[in-house]
Design a protein around this motif. Sequence first.
Motif: not given
Length: 269
Positions: A116-120, A142-150, A159-165, A252-260
């Motif tokens: 639960q503490q891993k960023p996403f 978001t959790h432990s990540m910041v979206y700037d609104g732009h 870390g290593y992240y899984y990115l998708y869009s 339409n979406f975009m996301g990321a979460f840490m896997i390690s």
Amino acid sequence: MAEGGVGTCPQVFVVDRQASYISQPSGKVSRWTRVSQKFLLLLVGLTLLGLVVEGCFIYRLYKKTEEFSLCRYHPLCQNLSHPQISGQQGGAIIRQVGPKESNEIPTVPPHLDQVQQKPFAHLIGFTDRIVDKVVVWVDDVTHSMVYDGHGRLSVEKEGYYYLYSKLTLNAAEECSVIQHKVMKDTNAYNNVPIMLMRSKSYRCHTQTRSKASGGQDLWNSFLAGIFHLRSKDKIYVTLENITEIRPGPADNFMGAFMISPGNILLPTL
């Protein structure tokens, strides 16, 4: 011999030299044969007894293995097989199997708390705005990540992240090359844009597909991959040569979460 006297017949002895002689076994040989037979029977008996004992041991081992396989899914057996965490989870397990109910909230296992503490982050929707080819999103979780609104998502932990869009597009009436990209800006390269993933397609508006989809010529583009990201890196989605994006959080979406974390190296292909 006297004349007129009664003479005796001479005795005649005949010797048959070809007669066969059969030797009778002695008493010692007969006793040795009997002893050998008894010893052989004793060995056969011991062998059969060993097979019976071995079969008993195998059956008992099979029963113990079967009982353990049925028990390992029980919480109490899992607690006994992991003594290092029994002190943390023992109370919760005893309350679960005991006859009395308790109002205490069971503690969360350590490995679940770490997950639960891993960023996403998950960015959804489309605002009908593309600033410098960057897609701007409507809402974010978001959790432990910041979206700037732009349109840019900042990484806080390395870390290593899984990115998708995913984007749902409506092709222009004229033919054009549509490019859907996932980009990264990093301080390691003076914030020079780096392309992580790209979907490139040559699309033309067709009347047949437009009629089938209610007047729109729709096309989906999905990108996904695993990448190493450093702290303060920014990821975003760009779109080129498109006149319309179909709105909607499911399209339409975009996301990321840490896997390690960053100190764990993934195997190279």
